[in-house]
Design a protein around this motif. Structure first.
Motif, PDB file in Angstrom:
ATOM      1  N   ALA A   1       0.805  -1.214   0.000  1.00 21.31           N
ATOM      2  CA  ALA A   1       0.000   0.000   0.000  1.00 21.31           C
ATOM      3  C   ALA A   1       0.843   1.271   0.000  1.00 21.31           C
ATOM      4  O   ALA A   1       0.353   2.348  -0.359  1.00 21.31           O
ATOM      5  CB  ALA A   1      -0.936   0.008   1.208  1.00 21.31           C
ATOM      6  N   LEU A   2       2.109   1.165   0.389  1.00 17.94           N
ATOM      7  CA  LEU A   2       2.955   2.353   0.467  1.00 17.94           C
ATOM      8  C   LEU A   2       3.290   2.868  -0.929  1.00 17.94           C
ATOM      9  O   LEU A   2       3.485   2.091  -1.870  1.00 17.94           O
ATOM     10  CB  LEU A   2       4.253   2.025   1.209  1.00 17.94           C
ATOM     11  N   PRO A   3       3.381   4.202  -1.078  1.00 19.64           N
ATOM     12  CA  PRO A   3       3.818   4.746  -2.372  1.00 19.64           C
ATOM     13  C   PRO A   3       5.278   4.401  -2.613  1.00 19.64           C
ATOM     14  O   PRO A   3       6.078   4.329  -1.675  1.00 19.64           O
ATOM     15  CB  PRO A   3       3.620   6.257  -2.198  1.00 19.64           C
ATOM     16  N   GLU A   4       5.622   4.187  -3.871  1.00 21.95           N
ATOM     17  CA  GLU A   4       6.986   3.788  -4.198  1.00 21.95           C
ATOM     18  C   GLU A   4       7.926   4.989  -4.106  1.00 21.95           C
ATOM     19  O   GLU A   4       7.565   6.105  -4.447  1.00 21.95           O
ATOM     20  CB  GLU A   4       7.031   3.184  -5.608  1.00 21.95           C
ATOM     21  N   PHE A   5       9.136   4.708  -3.609  1.00 23.36           N
ATOM     22  CA  PHE A   5      10.152   5.747  -3.486  1.00 23.36           C
ATOM     23  C   PHE A   5      11.222   5.520  -4.547  1.00 23.36           C
ATOM     24  O   PHE A   5      11.564   4.383  -4.877  1.00 23.36           O
ATOM     25  CB  PHE A   5      10.796   5.702  -2.097  1.00 23.36           C
ATOM     26  N   SER A   6      11.742   6.634  -5.100  1.00 23.07           N
ATOM     27  CA  SER A   6      12.859   6.563  -6.033  1.00 23.07           C
ATOM     28  C   SER A   6      13.833   7.675  -5.700  1.00 23.07           C
ATOM     29  O   SER A   6      13.477   8.668  -5.039  1.00 23.07           O
ATOM     30  CB  SER A   6      12.372   6.683  -7.483  1.00 23.07           C
ATOM     31  N   ASP A   7      15.067   7.532  -6.157  1.00 24.36           N
ATOM     32  CA  ASP A   7      16.115   8.487  -5.796  1.00 24.36           C
ATOM     33  C   ASP A   7      15.827   9.897  -6.303  1.00 24.36           C
ATOM     34  O   ASP A   7      16.255  10.878  -5.686  1.00 24.36           O
ATOM     35  CB  ASP A   7      17.463   8.006  -6.334  1.00 24.36           C
ATOM     36  N   ASP A   8      15.130  10.001  -7.423  1.00 18.41           N
ATOM     37  CA  ASP A   8      14.864  11.331  -7.979  1.00 18.41           C
ATOM     38  C   ASP A   8      13.509  11.883  -7.531  1.00 18.41           C
ATOM     39  O   ASP A   8      13.059  12.927  -8.009  1.00 18.41           O
ATOM     40  CB  ASP A   8      14.925  11.285  -9.507  1.00 18.41           C
ATOM     41  N   LEU A   9      12.873  11.196  -6.603  1.00 20.59           N
ATOM     42  CA  LEU A   9      11.552  11.634  -6.141  1.00 20.59           C
ATOM     43  C   LEU A   9      11.684  12.816  -5.167  1.00 20.59           C
ATOM     44  O   LEU A   9      12.554  12.802  -4.283  1.00 20.59           O
ATOM     45  CB  LEU A   9      10.823  10.474  -5.450  1.00 20.59           C
ATOM     46  N   LYS A  10      10.818  13.799  -5.319  1.00 20.35           N
ATOM     47  CA  LYS A  10      10.770  14.908  -4.371  1.00 20.35           C
ATOM     48  C   LYS A  10       9.811  14.541  -3.250  1.00 20.35           C
ATOM     49  O   LYS A  10       8.621  14.342  -3.470  1.00 20.35           O
ATOM     50  CB  LYS A  10      10.301  16.193  -5.063  1.00 20.35           C
ATOM     51  N   VAL A  11      10.374  14.412  -2.045  1.00 19.07           N
ATOM     52  CA  VAL A  11       9.553  14.042  -0.888  1.00 19.07           C
ATOM     53  C   VAL A  11       8.958  15.320  -0.301  1.00 19.07           C
ATOM     54  O   VAL A  11       9.654  16.113   0.332  1.00 19.07           O
ATOM     55  CB  VAL A  11      10.392  13.295   0.167  1.00 19.07           C
ATOM     56  N   ASP A  12       7.664  15.526  -0.526  1.00 20.62           N
ATOM     57  CA  ASP A  12       6.991  16.700   0.025  1.00 20.62           C
ATOM     58  C   ASP A  12       5.941  16.240   1.033  1.00 20.62           C
ATOM     59  O   ASP A  12       5.798  15.057   1.336  1.00 20.62           O
ATOM     60  CB  ASP A  12       6.364  17.534  -1.097  1.00 20.62           C
ATOM     61  N   TYR A  13       5.194  17.203   1.540  1.00 18.52           N
ATOM     62  CA  TYR A  13       4.196  16.918   2.561  1.00 18.52           C
ATOM     63  C   TYR A  13       3.156  15.923   2.050  1.00 18.52           C
ATOM     64  O   TYR A  13       2.764  14.997   2.775  1.00 18.52           O
ATOM     65  CB  TYR A  13       3.520  18.224   3.010  1.00 18.52           C
ATOM     66  N   ASP A  14       2.697  16.093   0.833  1.00 24.85           N
ATOM     67  CA  ASP A  14       1.670  15.208   0.296  1.00 24.85           C
ATOM     68  C   ASP A  14       2.175  13.763   0.193  1.00 24.85           C
ATOM     69  O   ASP A  14       1.451  12.814   0.515  1.00 24.85           O
ATOM     70  CB  ASP A  14       1.216  15.703  -1.079  1.00 24.85           C
ATOM     71  N   TYR A  15       3.423  13.622  -0.251  1.00 26.98           N
ATOM     72  CA  TYR A  15       3.969  12.260  -0.360  1.00 26.98           C
ATOM     73  C   TYR A  15       4.094  11.636   1.034  1.00 26.98           C
ATOM     74  O   TYR A  15       3.745  10.470   1.243  1.00 26.98           O
ATOM     75  CB  TYR A  15       5.333  12.297  -1.054  1.00 26.98           C
ATOM     76  N   GLU A  16       4.590  12.428   1.990  1.00 28.74           N
ATOM     77  CA  GLU A  16       4.727  11.902   3.344  1.00 28.74           C
ATOM     78  C   GLU A  16       3.374  11.545   3.940  1.00 28.74           C
ATOM     79  O   GLU A  16       3.263  10.575   4.698  1.00 28.74           O
ATOM     80  CB  GLU A  16       5.444  12.913   4.238  1.00 28.74           C
ATOM     81  N   GLU A  17       2.339  12.320   3.603  1.00 30.05           N
ATOM     82  CA  GLU A  17       1.006  12.007   4.108  1.00 30.05           C
ATOM     83  C   GLU A  17       0.530  10.660   3.576  1.00 30.05           C
ATOM     84  O   GLU A  17      -0.150   9.908   4.285  1.00 30.05           O
ATOM     85  CB  GLU A  17       0.022  13.118   3.732  1.00 30.05           C
TER      86      GLU A  17
END
Length: 290
Positions: A94-110
């Protein structure tokens, strides 16, 4: 809030780990001790506080990297493992996938936090191997005022960041090995000796005995006296010869067997044991019973 990869935030970060860099540690779920993946990176905020481990789930969920909040980990440096507290395969999927070029913002962390919050909101507290984690009710969060301290369940490394130091000791283990101690050869050989035996034998011989009869000198009746020339008396003579032969007879039997004698052998050896040395530098230490 801006997050950085640890090596970007501090190029000399490994010096602080003193050889115990957890990047590369294997990650296991503490629920069933199943291997989850490997720690690929660490995300920190501007103050340098750890916030997430980047976990490559490998064959568990092929090719997917996910974020694991540091409040949900337990580190065992002895085994070079990180235990993901209460982590399930359903959560990883269920977790969103992470990649090295991904910008981790508030929405992604939520999105990330929502998966872990859902676990806490489904009526049963999150269980750990040591103690249950507190029940966390869903709360409303404001993107403008949110800070990580609002969710210690996800970001407080506190008591859950436990390290395990294993103390070993040596013990004497008594065992036995069987080895050849010697050999006894039992055979036989032939000895010869000269024996004497006596056998009585009989031999016949002729005895010629001349006697004078009682009626010597008396005349015989006519015709009784016949004068024949060349009359001979034959007598057979016999003698015994010894007949000596050899025959083999059973003289005795030799039985060969082994007997086991038991004796107690004692030995002594030095054994080592590790004891705990605590340097608290003035800080209080709580020593709990095992």
């Amino acid at each position: 809030m801006v997050l950085y990869k640890l090596e970007d935030f501090d190029t000399n970060y490994q010096d602080a780990f003193d050889g115990n860099d957890i990047k590369g540690y294997e990650v296991y779920s503490d629920l069933d001790n199943e291997k989850v993946g490997t720690v690929k990176n660490i995300l920190v905020e501007e103050s340098g506080r750890f916030r997430y481990l980047v976990v490559d789930t490998g064959f568990w969920i092929f090719g997917k990297q996910v974020l694991l909040p540091v409040g949900r980990i337990r580190i065992d440096t002895g085994d070079r493992r990180v235990y993901a507290v209460g982590f399930t395969k359903e959560q990883a999927e269920a977790l969103p996938e992470f990649s090295d070029d991904l910008k981790v913002d508030y929405d992604y962390e939520e999105q990330v936090r929502g998966v872990y919050r859902d676990r806490a909101d489904t009526a049963t507290p999150l269980e750990t191997s040591a103690a249950s984690m507190p029940y966390v009710a869903r709360a409303a969060y404001d993107r403008n005022t949110y800070n990580y301290e609002q969710e210690p369940d996800l970001y407080n490394m506190g008591d859950r960041n436990q390290d395990t130091l294993k103390l070993y000791e040596e013990r004497l283990v008594a065992n036995k090995t069987r080895r050849k101690a010697g050999e006894v050869s039992i055979g036989k050989h032939v000895e010869a000796e000269t024996q004497r035996v006596s056998v009585p034998v009989e031999k016949e011989r002729v005895v010629v005995e001349r006697t004078t009869p009682d009626n010597a000198g008396k005349p015989v009746s006519p015709g009784e006296a016949t004068f024949r020339e060349g009359e001979v008396a034959h007598v057979d003579l016999y003698e015994e010869k010894p007949d000596i032969r050899k025959e083999a007879v059973l003289r005795e039997e030799v039985r060969i067997r082994k007997e086991v004698e038991q004796e107690m052998v004692s030995t002594q050896e030095q054994v080592r044991r590790e004891e705990l040395d605590i340097d608290s530098e003035g800080r209080p230490i709580v020593d709990k019973d095992r």
